[in-house]
Design a protein around this motif. Structure first.
Motif, PDB file in Angstrom:
ATOM      1  N   ASP A 114       4.530  31.902  -1.426  1.00 24.21           N
ATOM      2  CA  ASP A 114       4.302  31.521  -0.026  1.00 24.21           C
ATOM      3  C   ASP A 114       4.013  32.755   0.827  1.00 24.21           C
ATOM      4  O   ASP A 114       3.158  32.721   1.725  1.00 24.21           O
ATOM      5  N   TYR A 115       4.705  33.836   0.543  1.00 28.20           N
ATOM      6  CA  TYR A 115       4.533  35.080   1.305  1.00 28.20           C
ATOM      7  C   TYR A 115       3.137  35.659   1.066  1.00 28.20           C
ATOM      8  O   TYR A 115       2.463  36.099   2.011  1.00 28.20           O
ATOM      9  N   ALA A 116       2.701  35.623  -0.187  1.00 32.90           N
ATOM     10  CA  ALA A 116       1.364  36.144  -0.509  1.00 32.90           C
ATOM     11  C   ALA A 116       0.275  35.308   0.166  1.00 32.90           C
ATOM     12  O   ALA A 116      -0.698  35.850   0.706  1.00 32.90           O
ATOM     13  N   ASP A 166      17.806  30.937   1.716  1.00 31.43           N
ATOM     14  CA  ASP A 166      18.178  29.662   2.341  1.00 31.43           C
ATOM     15  C   ASP A 166      19.641  29.759   2.773  1.00 31.43           C
ATOM     16  O   ASP A 166      20.551  29.364   2.026  1.00 31.43           O
ATOM     17  N   PRO A 167      19.908  30.280   3.969  1.00 32.71           N
ATOM     18  CA  PRO A 167      21.283  30.549   4.406  1.00 32.71           C
ATOM     19  C   PRO A 167      22.198  29.328   4.421  1.00 32.71           C
ATOM     20  O   PRO A 167      23.354  29.411   3.997  1.00 32.71           O
ATOM     21  N   GLN A 223      14.719  34.482  16.179  1.00 31.78           N
ATOM     22  CA  GLN A 223      13.948  35.466  15.418  1.00 31.78           C
ATOM     23  C   GLN A 223      12.539  34.952  15.153  1.00 31.78           C
ATOM     24  O   GLN A 223      11.558  35.704  15.232  1.00 31.78           O
ATOM     25  N   ARG A 224      12.417  33.667  14.870  1.00 32.47           N
ATOM     26  CA  ARG A 224      11.119  33.036  14.617  1.00 32.47           C
ATOM     27  C   ARG A 224      10.206  33.169  15.846  1.00 32.47           C
ATOM     28  O   ARG A 224       9.017  33.499  15.728  1.00 32.47           O
ATOM     29  N   SER A 225      10.761  32.909  17.032  1.00 30.70           N
ATOM     30  CA  SER A 225       9.967  33.018  18.259  1.00 30.70           C
ATOM     31  C   SER A 225       9.470  34.436  18.470  1.00 30.70           C
ATOM     32  O   SER A 225       8.339  34.662  18.918  1.00 30.70           O
ATOM     33  N   TYR A 226      10.325  35.397  18.145  1.00 26.25           N
ATOM     34  CA  TYR A 226       9.953  36.811  18.290  1.00 26.25           C
ATOM     35  C   TYR A 226       8.780  37.160  17.374  1.00 26.25           C
ATOM     36  O   TYR A 226       7.790  37.760  17.814  1.00 26.25           O
ATOM     37  N   SER A 266       7.929  31.072   8.369  1.00 25.64           N
ATOM     38  CA  SER A 266       9.158  30.993   7.564  1.00 25.64           C
ATOM     39  C   SER A 266       9.174  31.971   6.395  1.00 25.64           C
ATOM     40  O   SER A 266      10.219  32.583   6.115  1.00 25.64           O
ATOM     41  N   PRO A 267       8.059  32.157   5.665  1.00 25.72           N
ATOM     42  CA  PRO A 267       8.090  33.121   4.557  1.00 25.72           C
ATOM     43  C   PRO A 267       8.402  34.551   5.013  1.00 25.72           C
ATOM     44  O   PRO A 267       9.054  35.307   4.283  1.00 25.72           O
TER      45      PRO A 267
END
Length: 431
Positions: free
Chosen positions: A24-26, A401-402, A347-350, A386-387
């Protein structure tokens, strides 16, 4: 570093998800590269992002009518700190705690700091409490604290704030947050101007007690418990007070402390422009000061606020360095789970705000191209980052996945055994 979550469990869970995350990150990296955005720079920024956890947020909140305490919730600051450490171990972005006094007062602050150090937790802005009378208190706050007509009540409130500064110094904090519930409930009950004069005079005494490297943050609130008038009811009164008190005094923005449909992001911009943005209490609201989980209702608004914050970073604006903290009340969820999730949402918004092409946006603004300017923001907001957040957590030794790791650890169930609930505790609400 002292840990509460089993490291073997965390690594096992991460290993199960790592291959999918890498893929997903790639894929996201390739997509961002087409817009000349380096995913690695975003991941590094996500890894550096931190938001403080409020000590009081680790317990169950309540309504005006009832409180339903959860199993294994912390009973003192030592247990609150323990929960905060778990939240940071799993999220990787909550390495600091904001205490509230006298709730979190201890006999030996050096011992408390040593424990926090062992967990890798720092102490940030200390909060004073002059909105309720304490046992044995010699003067009452019923009719206000720093603005009370009675000198004895004002002096008591001033002394308490100075004590909070002393406690904060012992813990290594660098700021004091002052919120008061002062105001009136009936027309004519209070002389508006005299009350504000008394408040400012009291705050001046506290300001004198600030160490050279400290700031004082004023928090405003439109209503509650004063429902007709409030001393610091909005950002206007807030910034006026901060400007009068001096350069070490700044305004704090709580997302729930505004009238419905207020343009909070513009307020943030104004405070940045005049070098008076001290920090944030992140939460969400539907009707008023609801203190709901951050981003649960208005994620786009939260993103727009960060658009202004990232813009200030990009422009390298003077005296810009706001403190970020969650301030939520959890009535029907596990507080630790809500705080983990909320920290990640902020953190996502940032990170999304970092994706905005600033120069392109400025061009659309200069050309008055409203639609394209809006789409520049929407394109960044709509992207699933998310990735990036998960990769930042993995690289810091936190959980991909916390919430899954938290639940598999049975932390709450174990705490229920270690922290038995007081059978005599009242279920009364906030009355």
């Amino acid at each position: 570093m002292l840990r509460r979550i089993d490291k073997v469990l965390l690594e096992q869970e991460n290993n199960l998800l790592k291959n999918d995350l890498d893929a997903d990150y790639a894929a996201l990296g390739e997509k961002l590269a087409r817009s000349d955005v380096d995913i690695e720079l975003l991941t590094q920024a996500a890894g550096k992002f931190q938001i403080a956890v409020p000590s009081w947020g680790t317990g169950t909140g309540g309504t005006r009518f009832a409180r339903f305490p959860g199993e294994g919730e912390p009973r003192n600051i030592w247990e609150k700190l323990e929960d905060c450490a778990v939240i940071n171990e799993l999220s990787g972005c909550t390495d600091s705690v904001s205490p509230h006094f006298p709730w979190d007062k201890v006999s030996d602050f050096s011992e408390l700091k040593e424990k926090a150090d062992a967990y890798g937790i720092k102490w940030v802005s200390v909060n004073s409490n002059t909105f309720q009378d304490q046992t044995g208190q010699t003067a009452s706050y019923k009719y206000g604290s720093l603005s009370n007509t009675q000198k004895a009540s004002r002096e008591l409130a001033i002394a308490h704030n100075l004590d909070c500064i002393e406690y904060g110094q012992k813990l290594g904090a660098k700021s004091l947050t002052v919120w008061v519930g002062d105001g009136s409930n009936h027309p004519g009950q209070q002389h508006f101007q005299r009350a504000f004069e008394r408040y400012l005079a009291s705050m001046e005494e506290i300001y004198k007690g600030l160490p050279d490297d400290w700031e004082m943050h004023i928090e405003h609130k439109m209503f509650e418990p004063a429902f007709y008038s409030t001393i610091i009811q909005d950002w206007g009164s807030n910034i006026l007070a901060a400007m009068q008190l001096g350069p070490k005094c700044k305004s704090l923005v709580d997302l729930g402390h505004h009238a419905p449909n207020t343009n909070i992001e513009m307020i943030v911009s104004r405070l940045i422009q005049f070098k008076k943005l001290g920090g944030f209490h992140f939460n969400d609201s539907k009707y008023g000061d609801d203190d709901l989980d951050s981003g649960s209702l208005h994620p786009y608004q939260q993103f727009l606020i960060f658009n202004e914050l990232v813009d200030a970073e990009y422009r390298q604006q003077e005296a810009f360095g706001p403190a970020y903290m969650l301030d939520q009340s959890h009535n029907v969820t596990d507080p630790a789970e809500s705080l983990i999730n909320s920290a990640i949402e902020v953190q996502r918004s940032y990170v999304k705000a970092l994706i905005v092409d600033r120069e392109k946006l400025y061009g659309y603004q200069d050309e008055n191209d409203a639609l394209m300017a809006s789409l520049e923001l929407k394109n960044a907001f709509n992207l699933d980052v998310s990735p990036i957040l998960a990769m930042a957590r993995l690289r810091k030794g936190a959980a991909i996945d916390p919430l899954a790791v938290y639940r598999k650890s049975n932390y709450r169930e174990n705490m229920a055994k270690e922290r038995p609930r007081d059978p005599n505790a009242t279920g009364s609400g906030i009355v």
